[in-house]
Design a protein around this motif. Sequence first.
Motif, short mmCIF file in Angstrom:
data_model
loop_
_atom_site.label_atom_id
_atom_site.label_comp_id
_atom_site.label_asym_id
_atom_site.label_seq_id
_atom_site.Cartn_x
_atom_site.Cartn_y
_atom_site.Cartn_z
N UNK A 94 70.64 -12.02 -22.16
CA UNK A 94 69.84 -13.24 -22.02
C UNK A 94 68.46 -12.92 -21.44
N UNK A 95 68.45 -12.02 -20.48
CA UNK A 95 67.17 -11.63 -19.87
C UNK A 95 66.25 -11.00 -20.91
N UNK A 96 66.80 -10.09 -21.71
CA UNK A 96 65.99 -9.38 -22.70
C UNK A 96 65.46 -10.36 -23.76
N UNK A 97 66.33 -11.22 -24.23
CA UNK A 97 65.91 -12.17 -25.26
C UNK A 97 64.76 -13.04 -24.76
N UNK A 98 64.92 -13.53 -23.55
CA UNK A 98 63.92 -14.42 -22.98
C UNK A 98 62.58 -13.70 -22.86
N UNK A 99 62.62 -12.47 -22.38
CA UNK A 99 61.40 -11.67 -22.23
C UNK A 99 60.76 -11.39 -23.58
N UNK A 100 61.58 -11.02 -24.56
CA UNK A 100 61.04 -10.69 -25.88
C UNK A 100 60.36 -11.89 -26.53
N UNK A 101 61.00 -13.05 -26.41
CA UNK A 101 60.42 -14.26 -27.02
C UNK A 101 59.08 -14.58 -26.39
N UNK A 102 59.08 -14.51 -25.08
CA UNK A 102 57.87 -14.87 -24.35
C UNK A 102 56.72 -13.92 -24.68
N UNK A 103 57.02 -12.64 -24.69
CA UNK A 103 55.97 -11.64 -24.80
C UNK A 103 55.53 -11.34 -26.23
N UNK A 104 56.37 -11.71 -27.21
CA UNK A 104 56.01 -11.35 -28.60
C UNK A 104 55.38 -12.53 -29.33
N UNK A 105 55.12 -13.62 -28.63
CA UNK A 105 54.63 -14.81 -29.33
C UNK A 105 55.71 -15.37 -30.21
N UNK A 106 56.93 -15.34 -29.70
CA UNK A 106 58.11 -15.85 -30.42
C UNK A 106 58.29 -15.20 -31.80
#
Lengths: 249, 473
Positions: B239-251
């Motif tokens: 969950x942590x990784x997904x949240x970070x990836x979404x935020x940082x990659x412009x979804x």
Amino acid sequence: MKKIMVGLKRVVDYNVRIRVKPDGSGVITDGVKMSINPFDEIALEEALRIKERGEAEEVIAVSIGPADAQQQLRTGLAMGADRAILVQTDKLVEPLDAARTLLKLIEKESPELVIVGKQAIDDDNGQTGAMLAALWDRPQGTCVSEVTFADGKATVTREVDSGLETIEVDLPAVLTADLRLNEPRYVKLPDIMKAKRKPLETVSLDDLGIALDPQLEIVKTDPPAQRQKGVMVEDVDGLISALKDKGLL
Amino acid sequence: MTTLTRKEILSRLKDLAGPGGYLEDRVDVEPFEVDFRKLYKGATPLVLRPDSTERISKIMKFCFETGTAVVPAGGNTGYCGGATPDESGEQIVLSLARLNKIRSVDPMNYTLTADAGCTLVQVQEAAEQVQRLFPLSLGAEGSCHLGGNLSTNAGGTAVLRYGNTRDLVLGIEAVLPDGRIVENLKGLRKDNTGYDWKNLFIGAEGTLGIITGAVLKLFPTPRSYGTAMVALRDLDASVELLSMLRERSGDAVTTFELIPRLAMELACRHIDGVKDPLDQPYDWYALMELSCATDEVQTQELLETLLGEAFESEVIQDAALANSGAQREAMWRMRENIPEAQSHEGPSIKHDVSVQVSRMPAFIREATTLVKKLVPGCRVVSYGHLGDGNVHFNLSPSEGDRDPIFLEQAKRVNHAVHELIAQYGGSISAEHGIGRLKRDELAVYKSEAEIQLMRAIKAALDPTGIMNPGKVL
């Protein structure tokens, strides 16, 4: 062995559906995924395995191509090559010129073994390895599916039409990798991070004293003819009459 | 109308279906009598394969008049028995297989209109030909039909970015149980003119009518993908990784699939050409993919940067990055063959549940403890679309155990897991639908008012109950 040199060519990815430019001057590469030529990737994997077995000290990945070919060399470094050399040119490089260029790098680096793919999947020439061996005046083992080393010699299993052939070649030598030699590894994140610090040297053809001497002219590029859509016949009689209509029976 | 004999009805239906429009030999009909998971063995005297909406309309009108029950069938890849006739031998199967044309593609409007019997791959490829993307993608895409995807509101692997099937449909054409054709294939993105009736049919599993065609939304084809198999620190890290990836990659995250160690092992064991991309075993993996409009070098750099940060902060332990189309495909093949790999280990007890993404790790842990108590020795494979809060929580018997008694515990296990998912505020069917399999449970987990509403809709559209009887409600 001290050094193994591996040639990596940047080509359109194997999984990409090739599209020909409307004017027939070549294939579309703009915005298309590019990768290491799969046979070259196998060549590199084999070099890395030889090194990991303790039979070689250094693996050098080299490429001849545009600045973007750095990307393929970075991948090669992430897979495990120790350093990389890009001979940068935006021109089309034919097999003979590629072999002449690789020979210059050999003269500079003095590797005991050079491995390249048996062919590149873009032009399918399959000549560079053999030409290089001839220019270098050293033995060659082509279409290699297995290789072992002992006493300054390589024992090579080759895939030939009639089956498998085993030959022995003296080192230094040129090997060309076939599909079944190995299955290349995935690159791992920590290795990618390490690879960023590995040396990647860029030289020009001029630096090496090479003037390209093209022997061929590409007249036209055509996509394969579209296959006609098949028809389903109702039954055996339908099949027979359809064959008769076409004059095949 | 005088009452027709059964024989007369069948004979008339064959006429209506036209030449080549039906199957009645046992050997041809049998595949339609068994669902994909072989949970149900029904019986039907006749499989109709009409080749036009008009023929389907005439068939339904006749079925309506004669009170003949109809089960619409697509590619038979459903998990809940929704397209399988019951055991009575009275229900007719209506296959959409011959209604399989791409009607039109409009790259400027970003839409594609297709018959319901097109396979999903056919639709994807038609979009690809005009450099567009139809993002629905799932394991069965080579054989499942668009009509089935719509009727089950299929999810698949790109829901995180593009939504469920429902979100990808602009309009449909459908045949009502009495034979009337309703159609809105205008391909409009804005059309607020009364009830949005298409959404009644999407996800209705053929209980309200037969979807015969649809206008679908297309999207720009991403120029590049960044694909990685990531070894997670632990379950919570997902969950942590997904949240970070979404935020940082412009979804730009289009895929985030959770994979447990056992699934990796089973796929390597049973599926040709699948191998573990990492050097060591890890408890939890995620198959993740970014889809970007930027070129490949930039996408790869973004992926390396983000995963590098996750590595530094110890959210992940390792990652393999696909550096060719072949490697990307191999990673996907691993993920898509998990159900196949698990089927080699004996029968499985399956759940397709969803909860809020943030509660997923806690649910998986609690459910695992729960089922291990209920079925000592069972092996849990909980994998799936973590990005959508959807997990396939499946049980295999213990290694080498082929005792059929395992499956007899399915009801008990299903009930316990569904009770737990209800406590977590989740759903008992995230993406596979209800079909016949979960019909009884639907009644338990939906409120009385919701069930009454559904029954009212069913009664309004199918007053005589001939559309796919015994499914959903």
